[in-house]
Scaffold this motif. Structure first.
Motif, PDB file in Angstrom:
ATOM      1  N   MET A   1       0.841  -1.201   0.000  1.00  0.00           N
ATOM      2  CA  MET A   1       0.000   0.000   0.000  1.00  0.00           C
ATOM      3  C   MET A   1       0.876   1.250   0.000  1.00  0.00           C
ATOM      4  N   ASN A   2       1.932   1.256   0.798  1.00  0.00           N
ATOM      5  CA  ASN A   2       2.829   2.413   0.835  1.00  0.00           C
ATOM      6  C   ASN A   2       3.508   2.646  -0.508  1.00  0.00           C
ATOM      7  N   LEU A   3       3.759   1.573  -1.239  1.00  0.00           N
ATOM      8  CA  LEU A   3       4.415   1.680  -2.533  1.00  0.00           C
ATOM      9  C   LEU A   3       3.469   2.186  -3.615  1.00  0.00           C
ATOM     10  N   HIS A   4       2.270   1.614  -3.676  1.00  0.00           N
ATOM     11  CA  HIS A   4       1.360   1.904  -4.789  1.00  0.00           C
ATOM     12  C   HIS A   4       0.307   2.955  -4.484  1.00  0.00           C
ATOM     13  N   ALA A   5      -0.051   3.122  -3.248  1.00  0.00           N
ATOM     14  CA  ALA A   5      -1.099   4.084  -2.874  1.00  0.00           C
ATOM     15  C   ALA A   5      -0.538   4.957  -1.756  1.00  0.00           C
ATOM     16  N   THR A   6       0.478   5.726  -2.090  1.00  0.00           N
ATOM     17  CA  THR A   6       1.223   6.441  -1.063  1.00  0.00           C
ATOM     18  C   THR A   6       0.350   7.295  -0.161  1.00  0.00           C
ATOM     19  N   GLU A   7      -0.745   7.774  -0.664  1.00  0.00           N
ATOM     20  CA  GLU A   7      -1.672   8.548   0.156  1.00  0.00           C
ATOM     21  C   GLU A   7      -2.872   7.666   0.485  1.00  0.00           C
ATOM     22  N   TRP A   8      -2.742   6.892   1.534  1.00  0.00           N
ATOM     23  CA  TRP A   8      -3.843   6.064   2.007  1.00  0.00           C
ATOM     24  C   TRP A   8      -3.902   6.215   3.522  1.00  0.00           C
ATOM     25  N   SER A   9      -5.038   5.881   4.066  1.00  0.00           N
ATOM     26  CA  SER A   9      -5.152   5.886   5.520  1.00  0.00           C
ATOM     27  C   SER A   9      -5.994   4.694   5.943  1.00  0.00           C
ATOM     28  N   GLY A  10      -5.800   4.273   7.167  1.00  0.00           N
ATOM     29  CA  GLY A  10      -6.568   3.154   7.704  1.00  0.00           C
ATOM     30  C   GLY A  10      -6.964   3.439   9.133  1.00  0.00           C
ATOM     31  N   GLU A  11      -8.110   2.907   9.508  1.00  0.00           N
ATOM     32  CA  GLU A  11      -8.573   3.114  10.878  1.00  0.00           C
ATOM     33  C   GLU A  11      -9.494   1.983  11.318  1.00  0.00           C
ATOM     34  N   VAL A  12      -9.397   1.659  12.601  1.00  0.00           N
ATOM     35  CA  VAL A  12     -10.311   0.703  13.198  1.00  0.00           C
ATOM     36  C   VAL A  12     -11.617   1.449  13.445  1.00  0.00           C
ATOM     37  N   ARG A  13     -12.705   0.932  12.911  1.00  0.00           N
ATOM     38  CA  ARG A  13     -14.007   1.588  13.056  1.00  0.00           C
ATOM     39  C   ARG A  13     -14.811   1.031  14.232  1.00  0.00           C
ATOM     40  N   ASN A  14     -14.578  -0.250  14.554  1.00  0.00           N
ATOM     41  CA  ASN A  14     -15.359  -0.861  15.618  1.00  0.00           C
ATOM     42  C   ASN A  14     -14.663  -2.140  16.094  1.00  0.00           C
ATOM     43  N   ILE A  15     -14.752  -2.384  17.394  1.00  0.00           N
ATOM     44  CA  ILE A  15     -14.302  -3.646  17.985  1.00  0.00           C
ATOM     45  C   ILE A  15     -15.470  -4.152  18.811  1.00  0.00           C
ATOM     46  N   SER A  16     -15.899  -5.373  18.534  1.00  0.00           N
ATOM     47  CA  SER A  16     -17.026  -5.918  19.297  1.00  0.00           C
ATOM     48  C   SER A  16     -16.779  -7.384  19.631  1.00  0.00           C
ATOM     49  N   TYR A  17     -17.279  -7.768  20.788  1.00  0.00           N
ATOM     50  CA  TYR A  17     -17.159  -9.149  21.255  1.00  0.00           C
ATOM     51  C   TYR A  17     -18.500  -9.836  21.096  1.00  0.00           C
ATOM     52  N   SER A  18     -18.465 -11.117  20.788  1.00  0.00           N
ATOM     53  CA  SER A  18     -19.704 -11.874  20.648  1.00  0.00           C
ATOM     54  C   SER A  18     -20.396 -11.967  22.003  1.00  0.00           C
ATOM     55  N   ALA A  19     -21.681 -12.260  21.976  1.00  0.00           N
ATOM     56  CA  ALA A  19     -22.478 -12.338  23.210  1.00  0.00           C
ATOM     57  C   ALA A  19     -21.923 -13.390  24.168  1.00  0.00           C
ATOM     58  N   ASP A  20     -21.405 -14.471  23.615  1.00  0.00           N
ATOM     59  CA  ASP A  20     -20.857 -15.521  24.483  1.00  0.00           C
ATOM     60  C   ASP A  20     -19.396 -15.256  24.868  1.00  0.00           C
ATOM     61  N   GLY A  21     -18.803 -14.177  24.349  1.00  0.00           N
ATOM     62  CA  GLY A  21     -17.433 -13.806  24.702  1.00  0.00           C
ATOM     63  C   GLY A  21     -16.365 -14.696  24.102  1.00  0.00           C
ATOM     64  N   LYS A  22     -16.724 -15.488  23.089  1.00  0.00           N
ATOM     65  CA  LYS A  22     -15.754 -16.419  22.504  1.00  0.00           C
ATOM     66  C   LYS A  22     -15.002 -15.852  21.307  1.00  0.00           C
ATOM     67  N   THR A  23     -15.540 -14.800  20.685  1.00  0.00           N
ATOM     68  CA  THR A  23     -14.881 -14.207  19.522  1.00  0.00           C
ATOM     69  C   THR A  23     -14.873 -12.681  19.622  1.00  0.00           C
ATOM     70  N   VAL A  24     -13.946 -12.093  18.903  1.00  0.00           N
ATOM     71  CA  VAL A  24     -13.879 -10.638  18.777  1.00  0.00           C
ATOM     72  C   VAL A  24     -13.859 -10.304  17.291  1.00  0.00           C
ATOM     73  N   SER A  25     -14.598  -9.262  16.928  1.00  0.00           N
ATOM     74  CA  SER A  25     -14.654  -8.812  15.532  1.00  0.00           C
ATOM     75  C   SER A  25     -14.199  -7.365  15.446  1.00  0.00           C
ATOM     76  N   VAL A  26     -13.454  -7.071  14.400  1.00  0.00           N
ATOM     77  CA  VAL A  26     -12.958  -5.720  14.163  1.00  0.00           C
ATOM     78  C   VAL A  26     -13.418  -5.280  12.778  1.00  0.00           C
ATOM     79  N   VAL A  27     -13.900  -4.050  12.693  1.00  0.00           N
ATOM     80  CA  VAL A  27     -14.233  -3.432  11.409  1.00  0.00           C
ATOM     81  C   VAL A  27     -13.120  -2.438  11.107  1.00  0.00           C
ATOM     82  N   TYR A  28     -12.528  -2.559   9.923  1.00  0.00           N
ATOM     83  CA  TYR A  28     -11.408  -1.711   9.531  1.00  0.00           C
ATOM     84  C   TYR A  28     -11.744  -0.991   8.235  1.00  0.00           C
ATOM     85  N   ARG A  29     -11.388   0.287   8.144  1.00  0.00           N
ATOM     86  CA  ARG A  29     -11.616   1.082   6.935  1.00  0.00           C
ATOM     87  C   ARG A  29     -10.282   1.529   6.355  1.00  0.00           C
TER      88      ARG A  29
END
Length: 194
Positions: free
Chosen positions: A110-138
């Motif tokens: 990405m740094n090589l081909h899209a020198t002007e890019w940005s990334g950010e974590v949009r959300n972190i959520s845990y499942s109701a049973d607490g067994k998994t974690v999910s991350v939304v990234y932009r």
């Protein structure tokens, strides 16, 4: 603040020589991208037609602004096939092998081909049973004509600590998938489906 042409050339040479020195020390590590990969993209994406026509060396050209190419050119570069030496394979719990590009390699591409890019974590959520974690990234790409973004998710089991923190694993997965939505390594998903 305006720089003279001479100062810009000196700055370009200083950056080039410091980059060469850091590249030499970096090349001793295991996670180096092959020289063939970088040679295939030897011409800087900042090289303008005017600079090329003026006879100046590519190393002497310093961009006047960070955003220098239209999105169509950036996306074309991101859709190129990644060298096989950069692709890793992991075996899932069901025994199925999955090919992927490590997040740090995706970051460098990405740094090589899209020198002007940005990334950010949009959300972190845990499942109701607490067994998994999910991350939304932009991931957002900036071109001279527009900017676009893609989001994706990554999920990791909380009890799976084989390769580090579950949140970091989910974030890396989401980052790779968001970049794949721009075309980077997207063909690997098609290979896995066949």
């Amino acid at each position: 603040m305006a720089f003279s042409s001479l100062k810009l050339k000196s700055l370009a040479r200083a950056v080039s020589s410091s980059t060469s020195a850091s590249s030499a020390s970096f090349s001793k590590s295991k996670s180096v991208l092959p020289q063939d990969y970088w040679r295939s993209y030897a011409k800087s994406s900042f090289t303008s037609a005017a600079a090329a026509n003026s006879g100046d060396d590519v190393a002497d050209v310093v961009p006047s602004s960070g955003i220098s190419r239209p999105l169509s050119e950036i996306l074309k570069e991101l859709n190129k096939k990644v060298p096989d030496s950069l692709i890793k394979t992991r075996v899932e719990k069901d025994g199925f092998p999955v090919k992927y590009i490590p997040w740090h390699v995706v970051n460098r591409v990405m740094n090589l081909h899209a020198t002007e890019w940005s990334g950010e974590v949009r959300n972190i959520s845990y499942s109701a049973d607490g067994k998994t974690v999910s991350v939304v990234y932009r991931v957002t790409l900036y071109g001279t004509d527009a900017e676009i973004y893609r989001e994706s998710t990554g999920t990791a089991a909380i009890d799976d600590t084989n390769f580090g923190d579950p949140v970091q694993k989910a974030e890396a997965m989401a980052f790779r998938r968001a970049c794949a939505r721009f075309g980077l390594g997207l063909y690997l998903y098609h290979e896995d489906a066949s």
